[in-house]
Design an enzyme around this catalytic site. Structure first.
Site, short mmCIF file in Angstrom:
data_model
loop_
_atom_site.label_atom_id
_atom_site.label_comp_id
_atom_site.label_asym_id
_atom_site.label_seq_id
_atom_site.Cartn_x
_atom_site.Cartn_y
_atom_site.Cartn_z
N HIS A 93 0.82 -1.23 0.00
CA HIS A 93 0.00 0.00 0.00
C HIS A 93 0.85 1.27 0.00
O HIS A 93 0.38 2.32 -0.46
CB HIS A 93 -0.99 0.00 1.18
CG HIS A 93 -0.36 0.18 2.52
ND1 HIS A 93 0.20 -0.87 3.23
CD2 HIS A 93 -0.20 1.28 3.30
CE1 HIS A 93 0.66 -0.41 4.38
NE2 HIS A 93 0.43 0.89 4.45
N ASP A 94 2.07 1.19 0.50
CA ASP A 94 2.94 2.38 0.51
C ASP A 94 4.07 2.29 -0.51
O ASP A 94 5.04 3.05 -0.43
CB ASP A 94 3.54 2.58 1.91
CG ASP A 94 2.56 3.25 2.87
OD1 ASP A 94 1.62 3.91 2.38
OD2 ASP A 94 2.73 3.10 4.09
N LYS A 114 5.77 5.27 -2.11
CA LYS A 114 6.70 6.14 -1.38
C LYS A 114 8.13 6.01 -1.88
O LYS A 114 9.01 6.77 -1.47
CB LYS A 114 6.63 5.83 0.12
CG LYS A 114 5.33 6.33 0.75
CD LYS A 114 5.28 6.08 2.26
CE LYS A 114 3.99 6.63 2.87
NZ LYS A 114 3.89 6.35 4.32
N HIS A 172 2.04 9.51 -3.35
CA HIS A 172 2.48 8.12 -3.28
C HIS A 172 1.36 7.15 -3.69
O HIS A 172 1.65 6.06 -4.19
CB HIS A 172 3.00 7.77 -1.87
CG HIS A 172 1.96 7.49 -0.85
ND1 HIS A 172 1.33 8.48 -0.13
CD2 HIS A 172 1.43 6.32 -0.39
CE1 HIS A 172 0.47 7.94 0.72
NE2 HIS A 172 0.50 6.63 0.58
N HIS A 178 -6.73 3.60 -0.36
CA HIS A 178 -6.58 3.41 1.08
C HIS A 178 -6.46 4.71 1.87
O HIS A 178 -6.41 4.68 3.10
CB HIS A 178 -5.41 2.46 1.39
CG HIS A 178 -4.05 3.08 1.37
ND1 HIS A 178 -3.35 3.30 0.20
CD2 HIS A 178 -3.25 3.52 2.38
CE1 HIS A 178 -2.18 3.85 0.49
NE2 HIS A 178 -2.09 4.00 1.80
N HIS A 179 -6.44 5.87 1.18
CA HIS A 179 -6.47 7.15 1.89
C HIS A 179 -7.78 7.92 1.62
O HIS A 179 -7.87 9.11 1.92
CB HIS A 179 -5.27 8.02 1.51
CG HIS A 179 -4.03 7.66 2.25
ND1 HIS A 179 -3.88 7.85 3.60
CD2 HIS A 179 -2.87 7.10 1.82
CE1 HIS A 179 -2.68 7.43 3.97
NE2 HIS A 179 -2.04 6.96 2.92
#
Length: 365
Positions: free
Chosen positions: A223-224, A227, A252, A276-277
């Site tokens: 999910h990240d 980044k 990201h 997811h954000h």
């Protein structure tokens, strides 16, 4: 009056391969017992295992209970017709050819037999060598069908094995990539793994199908991933980000989505990563989605990800105690987070909250 021709001795000149008959099971159905006996006597000499009945209801029971390589049935019989037998056989034994026979041939009967799915059609009185040739063709057809099914099953097993191998390879590759990303920031080491553990627990609480758990776990690991494209000066900044820095950090999700979405096997995963954000009230990013427009698995992921962020120490905050975490999610349920997912989290925390917190704060690094 019995409508048949005398039984000749089977001959190899019939055009059928003799071995095609050996050990094959045939069901013969005719309300005239004499015809059944004569046919089975002939086919027995060919090596076939012949079961016959002059009672159609008995045939129905056998078709429901037994396996046959071919079925030979009269059309016009009391109570249950050959067409009824054909329909039942096609439903119960779809790979078994059914041959209809009648002493009252007509164009209508022939067309109806073909329409209903009969393999072939015999007219009484018939010569036994014609029966033999017809059955030989039917058994050869069944042989090809069964070989094709076996080949398809073999291919499916091979595909499943290769898919499992690729899935395992993909998961471990993703895990390595996630660990490489987390190595840039000592405060987030183990983050993807911890989120993956919690997301699967929450999915279980919410009744999400098990076949979706792997995609959720992969999304947790990735999910990240976007980044990778965020400068260390922003990613590792100990204080609060400026508006400009925060806008760059939000990129990201775009970067992660564009990394993952071209990979067919990660299409669904890329959606969860992209969302997811988001927030239930539509005030999240990147698209400002709200409510059910956000995939339920994305909603599970966002709660799991935030739980880990709160439960562990970061550059900008200490780890939160369990009560503070519970109060935060209760306050944000329905605005930032899906109330059902929050309730599932609270239920899980009621059962094993302290254990989860201890693991998150020290056991998953």
């Amino acid at each position: 009056m019995t409508n048949y021709l005398p039984v000749p001795k089977p001959v190899e000149a019939s055009g059928s391969e003799p071995e095609i008959f050996h050990g094959k099971k045939i069901l013969v159905i005719d309300d005239d017992k004499t015809i059944c006996v004569l046919i089975c006597e002939y086919l027995g000499k060919l090596g076939m295992d012949c079961l016959w009945t002059s009672v159609p209801r008995t045939a129905v029971e056998w078709i429901q209970e037994k396996e046959f390589d071919v079925i030979l049935t009269d059309i016009y019989m009391p109570e249950i017709s050959g067409h009824d037998i054909l329909s039942l056989a096609l439903a119960q034994l779809p790979h078994t050819p059914v041959i209809l026979m009648t002493g009252n041939p007509s164009l209508h009967n022939t067309i109806e037999a073909i329409r209903l799915g009969a393999y072939d059609y015999l007219t009484k009185p018939f010569k036994m060598n014609v029966v033999e040739m017809t059955l030989g063709r039917a058994l050869h057809y069944r042989k090809l069908v069964m070989e094709n099914l076996a080949y398809q099953n073999h291919l499916e097993i091979q595909v499943q094995e290769r898919t499992r191998e690729l899935s395992d390879f993909l998961f471990h590759a993703v895990q390595s990539l996630s660990l490489a990303l987390e190595a840039r920031d000592p405060y987030t080491q183990g983050h993807g793994y911890r989120v993956g553990e919690l997301v699967v627990k929450l999915a279980g609480e919410l009744g999400v199908a098990e076949e979706e758990h792997q995609a959720l776990r992969l999304a947790s690991q990735l999910h990240d991933i976007g980044k990778i494209g965020i400068p260390d000066s922003i990613l590792l900044k100990p204080g609060k980000l400026t508006t400009t820095e925060y806008d760059l950090m939000k990129d990201h999700v775009f970067i992660g989505y564009h990394i993952l979405s071209p990979i067919p096997s990660l299409k669904e995963v890329s959606r969860y990563v992209y969302e997811h954000h988001e927030r239930m009230d539509g005030k999240g990013y990147p698209r400002g989605l709200a409510g059910s427009d956000i995939h339920v698995n994305s909603r599970i992921l966002m709660v799991s990800e935030v739980y880990d962020a709160l439960a562990t120490e970061r550059t900008y905050k200490p780890a939160w105690p369990l009560r503070k975490i519970r109060d935060y999610f209760l306050e944000q349920a329905g605005t930032a987070y899906d109330p059902d997912v929050v309730n599932a989290l609270l239920s899980l925390l009621d059962k094993e909250g302290e254990e989860i917190l201890k693991l998150f704060q020290g056991g998953f690094s």
